[in-house]
Design an enzyme around this catalytic site. Sequence first.
Site, PDB file in Angstrom:
ATOM      1  N   ALA A 123      36.947  95.273 -60.307  1.00 47.17           N
ATOM      2  CA  ALA A 123      38.295  94.968 -59.830  1.00 47.17           C
ATOM      3  C   ALA A 123      38.517  93.469 -59.655  1.00 47.17           C
ATOM      4  O   ALA A 123      39.447  93.045 -58.981  1.00 47.17           O
ATOM      5  CB  ALA A 123      38.547  95.686 -58.499  1.00 47.17           C
ATOM      6  N   ASN A 191      31.089  95.421 -54.604  1.00 48.44           N
ATOM      7  CA  ASN A 191      30.784  95.152 -56.007  1.00 48.44           C
ATOM      8  C   ASN A 191      31.608  93.986 -56.544  1.00 48.44           C
ATOM      9  O   ASN A 191      31.145  93.225 -57.394  1.00 48.44           O
ATOM     10  CB  ASN A 191      31.003  96.406 -56.838  1.00 48.44           C
ATOM     11  CG  ASN A 191      29.996  97.486 -56.502  1.00 48.44           C
ATOM     12  OD1 ASN A 191      28.822  97.212 -56.307  1.00 48.44           O
ATOM     13  ND2 ASN A 191      30.456  98.714 -56.396  1.00 48.44           N
ATOM     14  N   HIS A 221      41.858  92.347 -52.830  1.00 44.13           N
ATOM     15  CA  HIS A 221      40.846  91.283 -52.883  1.00 44.13           C
ATOM     16  C   HIS A 221      41.559  89.958 -53.160  1.00 44.13           C
ATOM     17  O   HIS A 221      42.315  89.850 -54.123  1.00 44.13           O
ATOM     18  CB  HIS A 221      39.830  91.546 -53.991  1.00 44.13           C
ATOM     19  CG  HIS A 221      39.193  92.904 -53.915  1.00 44.13           C
ATOM     20  ND1 HIS A 221      38.236  93.229 -52.989  1.00 44.13           N
ATOM     21  CD2 HIS A 221      39.397  94.021 -54.659  1.00 44.13           C
ATOM     22  CE1 HIS A 221      37.866  94.479 -53.170  1.00 44.13           C
ATOM     23  NE2 HIS A 221      38.551  94.982 -54.176  1.00 44.13           N
TER      24      HIS A 221
END
Length: 270
Positions: A123, A191, A221
């Site tokens: 992502a 991750n 994020h």
Amino acid sequence: MRLEKTVAIAGLGAIGLEVARALDKGVDGLRLVAVSARDQAKAGANLAGFSGRPRLLPLEALADEAEIVVECAPAAVFAQVAGAAIARGRIFVPASVGALLPRMHLVEEARRSGARIVVPTGALLGLDAVRAAAEGSVESVTIETRKPPRGLEGAPYLAEMGLDMGAVTEPMLVFKGNALEAARGFPANVNVAAALALAGIGPERTMVEIWAIPGLARNTHTIRVEAAAARFTMSIEGVPSETNPRTGKLTPLSILACLRGLVSTLKVGS
């Protein structure tokens, strides 16, 4: 005629099953030959409709069957999957990038065996820009991750600190530290931070904040980079998977794009 590369997938959860289905539908240059899953009966049912049904094998046997081993399994079995793939000199594609950070000795083992470790973007947007900036001088890299409390449940760090995500009623900063510490405390949640650390200035200098935000609909994020060549901020809002809120719908698509890049005649991005 170009030969196909064979692919095996460890784990048929929210990520692995989507990747397997896409490969079964057909990706030029790739052929799914084997999978592994903890729940054999469920895996068998999921594979029943596949046009080219892959073999259902134990984790350690996947590297014997395929040139590319894709890890989409729980972090607890990461070392088992990675170790077998690297020992056999395979291309290893990990979804659990956070589990790689405490095991960087695997990179040296891959160098000795001739294996490759190819980390998908996941992502994380702007990975090429981060990697390019890291060729020069970088002052700082930070990532702020915001998730609904349910998406953080089960993290070892929360248990150690006695934090109950079910009791969170307002935005709460649950962790602040570097990417290596985040990987140890939140192996199923960082991750993106791990991939950022590997692309940029390393896990000890990459700083991470993790927030629990009640009512948040999308995993968010925000990345900030201060470098000699550029200063940039990037933000992405990912839709959580219905079957596993700890991951996003973009993750299996990222792995699929990574696999295509391994066999594509034209590859865009460094």
